[in-house]
Design a protein around this motif. Structure first.
Motif, PDB file in Angstrom:
ATOM      1  N   GLY A 159       0.830  -1.206   0.000  1.00 40.19           N
ATOM      2  CA  GLY A 159       0.000   0.000   0.000  1.00 40.19           C
ATOM      3  C   GLY A 159       0.864   1.255   0.000  1.00 40.19           C
ATOM      4  N   GLY A 201      -3.076  -5.985   2.845  1.00 40.28           N
ATOM      5  CA  GLY A 201      -1.919  -6.717   3.380  1.00 40.28           C
ATOM      6  C   GLY A 201      -1.866  -6.708   4.892  1.00 40.28           C
ATOM      7  N   SER A 219     -14.864  -4.653   1.604  1.00 42.88           N
ATOM      8  CA  SER A 219     -15.756  -4.020   0.633  1.00 42.88           C
ATOM      9  C   SER A 219     -16.573  -5.031  -0.147  1.00 42.88           C
ATOM     10  N   GLN A 249     -14.482 -10.986  -0.002  1.00 46.11           N
ATOM     11  CA  GLN A 249     -13.360 -10.743   0.924  1.00 46.11           C
ATOM     12  C   GLN A 249     -13.688 -11.274   2.316  1.00 46.11           C
ATOM     13  N   TYR A 260     -18.237  -2.476   4.615  1.00 43.71           N
ATOM     14  CA  TYR A 260     -18.298  -1.039   4.869  1.00 43.71           C
ATOM     15  C   TYR A 260     -18.831  -0.214   3.704  1.00 43.71           C
ATOM     16  N   LEU A 305      -2.503   3.216  11.473  1.00 41.85           N
ATOM     17  CA  LEU A 305      -1.292   2.755  10.800  1.00 41.85           C
ATOM     18  C   LEU A 305      -1.086   3.319   9.406  1.00 41.85           C
ATOM     19  N   PHE A 363       2.929   4.286  14.595  1.00 41.93           N
ATOM     20  CA  PHE A 363       4.365   3.962  14.533  1.00 41.93           C
ATOM     21  C   PHE A 363       4.737   3.724  13.082  1.00 41.93           C
ATOM     22  N   LEU A 369       6.940   1.115  11.028  1.00 35.55           N
ATOM     23  CA  LEU A 369       7.721  -0.120  11.154  1.00 35.55           C
ATOM     24  C   LEU A 369       9.089   0.003  10.485  1.00 35.55           C
ATOM     25  N   ARG A 421     -10.397  -1.318  -5.958  1.00 37.85           N
ATOM     26  CA  ARG A 421     -11.035  -1.760  -4.723  1.00 37.85           C
ATOM     27  C   ARG A 421     -11.485  -3.212  -4.873  1.00 37.85           C
ATOM     28  N   ARG A 466      -9.883  -5.976  -3.967  1.00 41.71           N
ATOM     29  CA  ARG A 466      -8.814  -6.972  -4.080  1.00 41.71           C
ATOM     30  C   ARG A 466      -8.815  -7.913  -2.872  1.00 41.71           C
ATOM     31  N   ARG A 524      -2.410  -9.416  -1.632  1.00 40.00           N
ATOM     32  CA  ARG A 524      -1.361  -8.664  -2.320  1.00 40.00           C
ATOM     33  C   ARG A 524      -1.345  -8.874  -3.825  1.00 40.00           C
TER      34      ARG A 524
HETATM   35  N1  LIG Z   1       2.740   2.518   9.926  1.00 37.13           N
HETATM   36  C1  LIG Z   1       3.404   1.553   9.318  1.00 37.13           C
HETATM   37  O1  LIG Z   1       4.493   1.139   9.737  1.00 37.13           O
HETATM   38  C2  LIG Z   1       2.797   0.937   8.090  1.00 37.13           C
HETATM   39  C3  LIG Z   1       3.198  -0.320   7.646  1.00 37.13           C
HETATM   40  C4  LIG Z   1       2.555  -0.892   6.549  1.00 37.13           C
HETATM   41  C5  LIG Z   1       1.566  -0.184   5.860  1.00 37.13           C
HETATM   42  N2  LIG Z   1       1.255   1.065   6.282  1.00 37.13           N
HETATM   43  C6  LIG Z   1       0.206   1.843   5.599  1.00 37.13           C
HETATM   44  O2  LIG Z   1      -1.021   1.163   5.774  1.00 37.13           O
HETATM   45  C7  LIG Z   1      -1.828   1.358   4.642  1.00 37.13           C
HETATM   46  C8  LIG Z   1      -2.283   0.004   4.127  1.00 37.13           C
HETATM   47  O3  LIG Z   1      -1.172  -0.726   3.663  1.00 37.13           O
HETATM   48  P1  LIG Z   1      -1.385  -2.152   2.997  1.00 37.13           P
HETATM   49  O4  LIG Z   1      -0.080  -2.532   2.447  1.00 37.13           O
HETATM   50  O5  LIG Z   1      -2.086  -3.039   3.909  1.00 37.13           O
HETATM   51  O6  LIG Z   1      -2.350  -1.700   1.792  1.00 37.13           O
HETATM   52  P2  LIG Z   1      -3.279  -2.553   0.845  1.00 37.13           P
HETATM   53  O7  LIG Z   1      -2.866  -3.972   0.837  1.00 37.13           O
HETATM   54  O8  LIG Z   1      -3.311  -1.787  -0.416  1.00 37.13           O
HETATM   55  O9  LIG Z   1      -4.690  -2.452   1.572  1.00 37.13           O
HETATM   56  C9  LIG Z   1      -5.389  -1.248   1.643  1.00 37.13           C
HETATM   57  C10 LIG Z   1      -6.798  -1.513   2.130  1.00 37.13           C
HETATM   58  O10 LIG Z   1      -7.511  -0.297   2.176  1.00 37.13           O
HETATM   59  C11 LIG Z   1      -8.850  -0.540   1.768  1.00 37.13           C
HETATM   60  N3  LIG Z   1      -9.416   0.722   1.302  1.00 37.13           N
HETATM   61  C12 LIG Z   1     -10.501   1.317   1.822  1.00 37.13           C
HETATM   62  N4  LIG Z   1     -10.754   2.462   1.225  1.00 37.13           N
HETATM   63  C13 LIG Z   1      -9.826   2.615   0.281  1.00 37.13           C
HETATM   64  C14 LIG Z   1      -9.600   3.615  -0.695  1.00 37.13           C
HETATM   65  N5  LIG Z   1     -10.374   4.718  -0.799  1.00 37.13           N
HETATM   66  N6  LIG Z   1      -8.554   3.454  -1.511  1.00 37.13           N
HETATM   67  C15 LIG Z   1      -7.758   2.375  -1.411  1.00 37.13           C
HETATM   68  N7  LIG Z   1      -7.923   1.384  -0.490  1.00 37.13           N
HETATM   69  C16 LIG Z   1      -8.964   1.510   0.340  1.00 37.13           C
HETATM   70  C17 LIG Z   1      -8.733  -1.638   0.726  1.00 37.13           C
HETATM   71  O11 LIG Z   1      -9.820  -2.510   0.711  1.00 37.13           O
HETATM   72  P3  LIG Z   1     -11.069  -2.393  -0.262  1.00 37.13           P
HETATM   73  O12 LIG Z   1     -10.562  -1.921  -1.571  1.00 37.13           O
HETATM   74  O13 LIG Z   1     -11.659  -3.718  -0.331  1.00 37.13           O
HETATM   75  O14 LIG Z   1     -11.940  -1.399   0.413  1.00 37.13           O
HETATM   76  C18 LIG Z   1      -7.567  -2.452   1.269  1.00 37.13           C
HETATM   77  O15 LIG Z   1      -8.059  -3.476   2.112  1.00 37.13           O
HETATM   78  C19 LIG Z   1      -1.009   2.182   3.652  1.00 37.13           C
HETATM   79  O16 LIG Z   1      -1.382   3.543   3.824  1.00 37.13           O
HETATM   80  C20 LIG Z   1       0.418   1.972   4.105  1.00 37.13           C
HETATM   81  O17 LIG Z   1       1.239   3.067   3.785  1.00 37.13           O
HETATM   82  C21 LIG Z   1       1.836   1.638   7.381  1.00 37.13           C
END
Ligand SMILES: NC(=O)c1ccc[n+]([C@@H]2O[C@H](COP(=O)([O-])OP(=O)(O)OC[C@H]3O[C@@H](n4cnc5c(N)ncnc54)[C@H](OP(=O)(O)O)[C@@H]3O)[C@@H](O)[C@H]2O)c1
Length: 319
Positions: free
Chosen positions: A41, A149, A170, A174, A189, A235, A259, A261, A309, A311, A314
């Protein structure tokens, strides 16, 4: 080497598959021949809006591959070992340079695609559930975006620890898939009132912990679905910057935590729990969900698909 590069922020179309110079490892680094790239993401957000440190730029955090050269100071990795490797940049390429303390040697039986998806997703989820909070048997956890993820990792880790896991997604597809991995109650949601459903499911009390990697307008609803004295692990913001009312934290005696990571990957405690998680994935105790695989040459299409949306897990690329 070949890599997917971009020269300006924008949509997936800014990615271009090109010949660029091979990276050269420094004395404290290792060179990896990449076998699989997990599109995180954070990679999508970087391409869309993070300023480029240089141009052309190779984005990307997480890969798996084989060590093909080690710097003169490196003692804990050797040429030929297969590793999962994290870096702040450079995953979308045939070769990449990484720090040894950002690599995990793959246990037998773990394929490269799954291994590339492990550290960011499972590390973030584990840190939120067990290091920033203390999820245990009887805890109630709400995971926002169960098919992402961080989401699919958090559902499994929390359920295996004995927590009751409520999650949002969504689509029914899923939520049904995640039910097979430990999700107890799924909320769509796109059609349901998340706060009301969570309160109904918890007899009006709310959950002990929210794991929210999605952000956007839903975050405020999640705060209100957290019990008095509970915690919100905020996060990420795949759905955009949340607008929250801090008064609802004060009045509910709630704590919001965050935090990064990437800043703590190298610490002994994170390395230790991730080593254990790699073993659990190789043993089949934890699952990695890969929705689709693309060739790196089609990186623009892969990013376009990853931004859709609905998915389930990964999107992976192979050089
Ligand atoms: N703080 C940290 O250390 C840390 C570590 C890892 C990731 N992150 C952050 O966490 C977030 C998620 O990462 P990830 O790798 O898990 O991402 P991902 O695999 O792309 O998952 C994103 C999720 O967001 C949902 N979503 C809801 N509304 C959305 C929208 N308007 N646009 C896109 N997705 C939407 C998607 O599900 P649906 O499409 O089904 O709704 C999906 O389940 C990212 O912002 C990433 O930068 C932070």
């Amino acid at each position: 080497m070949k890599a997917a590069v971009y020269r300006e922020n924008g949509g997936p179309e800014v990615l271009s598959y090109e010949e660029v110079a091979d990276p050269v490892p420094g004395a404290d680094e290792v060179l990896i021949r990449v076998e699989a790239i997990s599109i995180e993401g954070g990679d999508l957000l970087s391409r869309q809006r993070l300023p480029l440190p240089h141009s052309p730029y190779i984005v990307g955090y997480s890969t798996a591959g084989t060590v093909i050269a080690v710097g003169e100071h490196v003692t804990d990795l050797r040429v030929g070992q297969r590793v999962s490797a994290f870096g702040e940049t450079g995953s979308h390429a045939e070769l990449r340079v990484v720090r040894p303390d950002h690599c995990w040697v793959l246990p037998d039986g773990l394929d490269a695609a799954a291994a590339a998806c492990v550290p960011v997703a499972f590390g973030t989820a584990y840190e939120a559930l067990f290091e920033q909070a203390a999820v245990t048997t009887g805890s109630t956890v709400l995971v926002q975006g169960v098919a992402g993820g961080v989401g699919f990792a958090a559902v499994q880790l929390a359920a295996k620890a004995g927590a009751r896991v409520i999650g949002t997604g969504s689509s029914r597809r899923q939520l049904d898939a995640l039910r097979r991995l430990g999700l107890h109650d799924g909320i769509d949601y796109t059609t349901e009132d998340v706060r009301r459903r969570v309160l109904d499911l918890t007899d009006g009390v709310g959950v002990d912990l929210v794991v929210d990697p999605v952000g956007g307008p839903m975050t405020q609803e999640l705060i209100l679905a957290t019990r008095e004295g509970g915690t919100i692990a905020f996060l990420g913001f795949s759905a955009g910057q949340p607008l929250i009312d801090p008064v609802t934290l004060v009045m509910g005696d709630r704590t919001m935590k965050g935090f990064m990571l990437s800043k703590i990957f190298h610490t002994p405690r994170v390395r230790a729990y991730l080593t254990d998680i790699f073993r659990r994935v190789a043993d089949g105790d934890l699952d990695v969900l890969v929705d689709r695989t693309f060739p790196l040459a089609d990186a623009a299409d892969a990013h376009r698909y990853a931004e859709q949306r609905g998915r389930l897990g990964r999107v992976v690329m192979t050089p």
